[in-house]
Design a protein around this motif. Structure first.
Motif, PDB file in Angstrom:
ATOM      1  N   ALA A   8      45.956  37.015  41.035  1.00  0.00           N
ATOM      2  CA  ALA A   8      46.617  36.191  40.094  1.00  0.00           C
ATOM      3  C   ALA A   8      47.258  35.041  40.523  1.00  0.00           C
ATOM      4  CB  ALA A   8      48.024  37.349  39.389  1.00  0.00           C
ATOM      5  N   ALA A  22      45.183  32.963  32.941  1.00  0.00           N
ATOM      6  CA  ALA A  22      45.240  34.228  32.342  1.00  0.00           C
ATOM      7  C   ALA A  22      43.682  34.282  31.653  1.00  0.00           C
ATOM      8  CB  ALA A  22      46.201  34.099  31.195  1.00  0.00           C
ATOM      9  N   LEU A  25      41.321  35.248  34.350  1.00  0.00           N
ATOM     10  CA  LEU A  25      41.489  36.416  34.537  1.00  0.00           C
ATOM     11  C   LEU A  25      41.336  37.637  33.583  1.00  0.00           C
ATOM     12  CD1 LEU A  25      44.610  36.213  37.006  1.00  0.00           C
ATOM     13  CD2 LEU A  25      42.236  36.598  37.630  1.00  0.00           C
ATOM     14  N   GLN A  29      48.868  35.887  29.108  1.00  0.00           N
ATOM     15  CA  GLN A  29      49.516  35.197  29.934  1.00  0.00           C
ATOM     16  C   GLN A  29      50.916  35.803  30.479  1.00  0.00           C
ATOM     17  OE1 GLN A  29      49.974  31.063  28.518  1.00  0.00           O
ATOM     18  NE2 GLN A  29      51.839  30.674  29.684  1.00  0.00           N
ATOM     19  N   LEU A  32      50.458  38.149  33.450  1.00  0.00           N
ATOM     20  CA  LEU A  32      50.094  37.355  34.207  1.00  0.00           C
ATOM     21  C   LEU A  32      51.381  36.674  35.084  1.00  0.00           C
ATOM     22  CD1 LEU A  32      48.354  35.759  36.441  1.00  0.00           C
ATOM     23  CD2 LEU A  32      48.171  34.156  34.693  1.00  0.00           C
ATOM     24  N   THR A  35      53.251  39.427  36.890  1.00  0.00           N
ATOM     25  CA  THR A  35      52.430  39.971  38.120  1.00  0.00           C
ATOM     26  C   THR A  35      53.061  38.795  39.351  1.00  0.00           C
ATOM     27  OG1 THR A  35      50.615  40.821  36.999  1.00  0.00           O
ATOM     28  CG2 THR A  35      50.248  40.032  39.357  1.00  0.00           C
TER      29      THR A  35
END
Length: 300
Positions: A8, A22, A25, A29, A32, A35
């Motif tokens: 991330a 985001a 991945l 959002q 993310l 994270t």
């Protein structure tokens, strides 16, 4: 710290946009952002400056990024290792080169690596002058590099690949363009296109040495790192340049190559690597290079 946190972080660091990261991945959002916060709390630092308009890496973020990339790259290598037959050579290899001065050595070696070791991911880094190449080999950011010899470092191994005589690149309409050979002293009043002195280029040193032996110090019209751009500026009439014989077949329209008269002066092309133990991929490519690009016999 979890691997997904690093994934991330790298995505946001490269996109500098949480929404784009985001999407990359394939996650929302908000998770993310959470994270990234977890990673920051685990490290005790902020990794990004956030505002309503922009996202920027902090100093700790810049410091973490290369290591995070390396961790993820090594995980990829490890995943390949368990899938490949025993004894297969795999890994990542970064090779530095200058540009057109390496046109005789870079293509055959790159092709040979792809054919012999398809599981080696070869990354080519261009416009790397000799001094920079030595520093990057010492730091580990390059595995191999094409350089001009000699190199001034006890921490670097190198071997000679070729010796090329120097000549001059002149504009097509220059008064000496039609000569079979040119005495460099005849160009003492000309303006020269040179590599930057600070770039640590063996080409710069060779030019200075040749001009000094001809009895003058060259006047610099422009300082350009890329040898092909040097030739382009000569073709445009900005000045003249000292380059090696091998570029004669690659000249842009409006420029000509003329050998130097008198005792030939040579540029020594080499392949360099760190004295530190390297990866199996580096050692395999070094061994392959001895066949593809054998060591030249020095010209006395």
């Amino acid at each position: 710290m979890e691997i997904r946190w690093l994934e991330a972080f790298v995505a946001v660091a490269e996109e500098l946009h949480f929404g784009n990261a985001a999407v990359r991945l394939r996650m929302a959002q908000s998770p993310l952002s959470q994270t990234i916060r977890k990673l920051e709390r685990s490290l005790g630092v902020e990794l990004f400056h956030r505002s309503t308009r922009s996202v920027e890496l902090t100093a700790p973020g810049h410091a973490l990024l290369p290591y995070a990339r390396e961790v993820l790259a090594q995980l990829d290598v490890a995943a390949k290792a368990v899938k490949l037959p025993q004894g297969e050579v795999y890994g990542n290899l970064t090779l530095g080169f200058t540009g057109v001065l390496n046109h005789f050595s870079l293509p055959p070696l790159a092709r040979a690596v792809q054919q012999a070791y398809p599981e080696i991911a070869l990354t080519l880094v261009g416009r790397v002058m000799t001094q920079d190449a030595v520093q990057q080999l010492e730091s580990g950011s390059l595995d191999l590099a094409f350089v001009g010899l000699p190199v001034d470092s006890s921490r670097i191994n190198a071997r000679l690949l070729a010796q090329e005589p120097f000549g001059v690149i002149l504009p097509e309409g220059h008064r000496l363009a039609g000569m079979e050979a040119v005495d460099l002293a005849a160009l003492a009043d000309e303006s020269f296109i040179l590599p930057p002195r600070s770039a640590g280029s063996v080409l710069y040193e060779g030019t200075m040495r040749a001009c000094s032996e001809a009895g003058f110090y060259p006047k610099a019209a422009q300082a350009i790192t890329d040898p092909y751009m040097v030739m382009m500026l000569v073709a445009a009439g900005i000045g003249v340049a000292v380059l090696t014989e091998g570029v004669a077949s690659m000249l842009p329209p409006g420029a000509v190559y003329v050998p130097l008269a008198g005792k030939p002066q040579y540029m020594n092309h080499g392949l360099a690597w760190s004295i530190r133990p390297g990866s199996k991929a580096r050692d395999a490519v070094l061994e392959l290079s001895e066949t593809v690009l054998p060591t030249a016999s020095p010209i006395m």
